[in-house]
Enzyme design. Structure first.
Site, short mmCIF file in Angstrom:
data_model
loop_
_atom_site.label_atom_id
_atom_site.label_comp_id
_atom_site.label_asym_id
_atom_site.label_seq_id
_atom_site.Cartn_x
_atom_site.Cartn_y
_atom_site.Cartn_z
N LYS A 1 4.24 4.14 -11.66
CA LYS A 1 2.85 3.71 -11.88
C LYS A 1 2.04 4.90 -12.40
CE LYS A 1 -1.09 1.43 -9.66
NZ LYS A 1 -1.54 0.71 -8.46
N ASN B 1 4.01 6.11 -6.92
CA ASN B 1 2.58 6.32 -7.14
C ASN B 1 2.41 7.71 -7.75
OD1 ASN B 1 -0.13 6.89 -6.99
ND2 ASN B 1 -0.45 5.88 -5.03
N THR C 1 -6.69 2.99 -11.05
CA THR C 1 -8.14 3.00 -11.31
C THR C 1 -8.52 4.18 -12.22
OG1 THR C 1 -8.33 4.20 -9.25
CG2 THR C 1 -8.80 1.84 -9.20
N LYS D 1 0.87 -1.17 0.00
CA LYS D 1 0.00 0.00 0.00
C LYS D 1 0.91 1.23 0.00
CE LYS D 1 -3.74 2.43 0.73
NZ LYS D 1 -4.70 2.67 -0.36
N CYS E 1 -2.60 8.14 -8.14
CA CYS E 1 -3.80 8.08 -7.29
C CYS E 1 -4.80 9.12 -7.81
CB CYS E 1 -3.44 8.37 -5.83
SG CYS E 1 -4.91 8.38 -4.79
#
Ligand SMILES: Cc1cc2nc3c(=O)[nH]c(=O)nc-3n(C[C@H](O)[C@H](O)[C@H](O)COP(=O)(O)O)c2cc1C
Length: 379
Positions: A191, A151, A219, A46, A154
């Protein structure tokens, strides 16, 4: 010849190419150790940040389900439904770096042959924010992390210099990747977000910054549906909702479209495929397009929180498929269908009498309707 499921990806050896994606399945030490025991080749933790975050009041994730033989879509749990998608507005880990550090070390010591990737996130608005990325990177690799996943994707960060707001800006992607590469002794994966016009541009930024791989996708930005009975969004806090992320089966075709763009543009680069994978047939799409690993989130969440049955099926499905086609390693089929995706104008057109213009297919009125003269418009 024996079937070998192991892969080497960005210089790291994986017992199999299946990882749990950065998400609730990898939010704790106990989840991660259970995941390794269940057979996952690797995990991406995470996302870890430097500062504590507070999530919304109420559920962070729900699952949209379809009813066969009707067009109903609802998050309400009811029997006989099929999963359509997950929807979440969960932020990064609500545990700080200090909480994670000893746990990363313990996990790595207990599972030295499994791949532990740490997902990290900071801002990008100033030099001190860029230094935060470096602090996170150093701390994770010092504890034995095998790779770092940035990341940049998000979808629900309000700050303009964070999450997918970085991932939408190829220059920022490059700057952040470069800052991490300056201190990284382990491979760096970037990512990316699917919510841009041309993901190839952001990937180019990542590779220019020195990324060893690109992971795609996070997503897709979306809203929960409004319940016609209550006129409320199916997920809300005090009647209010905000953009969140769609995952699961609904995004598989969209995610492989993004991946196809990436692997065609950079055929020699490393890609980790994410989005909608629940069984080997789904993962095979990513491998045939050129991915070296595949990550799973939604399907694992719905299978005892870490996907023990999902990974068993992925491993068994890969072994069966390789035996059926006589492949001895992933390298023999990775990218086999990459060049089948071409420009629309390169798709053959039918000729002569056989041409029915596709009108005799499901969803069309029929060839007769298609031959009716077009209405004359004046003006
Ligand atoms: C509840 C939830 C939390 C997530 N948290 C993160 C996160 O912290 N960092 C990240 O990079 N991706 C996060 N993701 C995205 C997943 O890693 C993955 O990219 C996405 O769900 C698509 O995969 P899937 O279709 O298998 O769910 C999260 C997804 C969900 C559903």
């Amino acid at each position: 010849m024996a079937t070998d499921l192991s892969v080497t990806f960005t210089g790291l050896r994986f017992e199999n190419p299946f990882l749990l994606a950065s998400a609730p399945p990898t939010e704790s030490e106990s989840n991660i150790t259970r995941a390794f025991d269940a057979g996952w080749g690797g995990v991406v933790t995470k996302t870890i940040g430097l500062h504590p975050v507070t999530n919304v009041a109420g559920p962070k994730t729900k699952f949209l389900r379809a009813t066969p033989d009707s067009s109903q879509l609802s998050m309400r749990k009811r029997p006989g439904t099929a999963l359509h998608s997950s929807w979440n507005w969960e932020l990064i880990s609500d545990k700080t770096l200090d909480w994670w550090v000893p746990r990363l070390g313990r996990i790595k010591q207990a599972y030295p042959s499994r791949v532990l990737v740490t997902s990290i996130m900071a801002g990008s608005g100033s030099d001190s924010e860029l230094k935060h990325w470096q602090t996170l990177a150093r701390a994770c690799q010092d504890e034995g992390a095998d790779a770092l996943e940035l990341n940049l994707s998000c979808p629900h960060m309000d700050r303009p210099d964070m999450g997918s707001n970085i991932g939408k800006d190829p220059e920022l992607v490059s700057v952040v990747t470069q800052a991490v590469k300056e201190v990284a002794r382990v491979p760096v994966w970037a990512k990316l977000t699917p919510s841009t016009t041309d993901i190839v541009l952001e990937a180019r930024g990542a590779f220019l910054g020195g990324a060893d791989a690109v992971s795609s996708t996070n997503t897709f930005p979306s809203l929960p549906l409004i319940d016609p009975e209550t006129l409320e969004f199916e997920m809300n806090v005090d009647g209010l909702v905000s953009s969140g992320g769609l995952g699961g089966p609904a995004i598989l075709p969209q995610s492989i479209a993004k991946m196809s763009q990436l692997t065609k543009a950079f055929p020699d680069c490393a890609f980790s495929g994410i989005g909608g994978v629940a069984e080997f047939g789904h993962a095979l799409n990513y491998f045939l397009l050129g991915c070296g690993t595949v990550q799973v989130c939604t399907a694992a969440m719905l299978d005892h929180a870490i996907g023990p049955n999902v990974v068993k099926q992925l491993v068994a499905g890969m072994r069966d498929t390789m035996e059926r086609y006589g492949w001895s390693s992933l390298d023999e089929f990775r990218g086999l269908r990459r060049d089948r995706v071409v420009l629309h104008s390169q798709i053959r057109r039918p000729e002569g009498e056989a041409y029915r213009g596709g009108y005799d297919a499901e969803g069309y009125a029929g060839a007769e309707a298609a031959t009716e003269p077009a209405p004359v418009t004046k003006g």
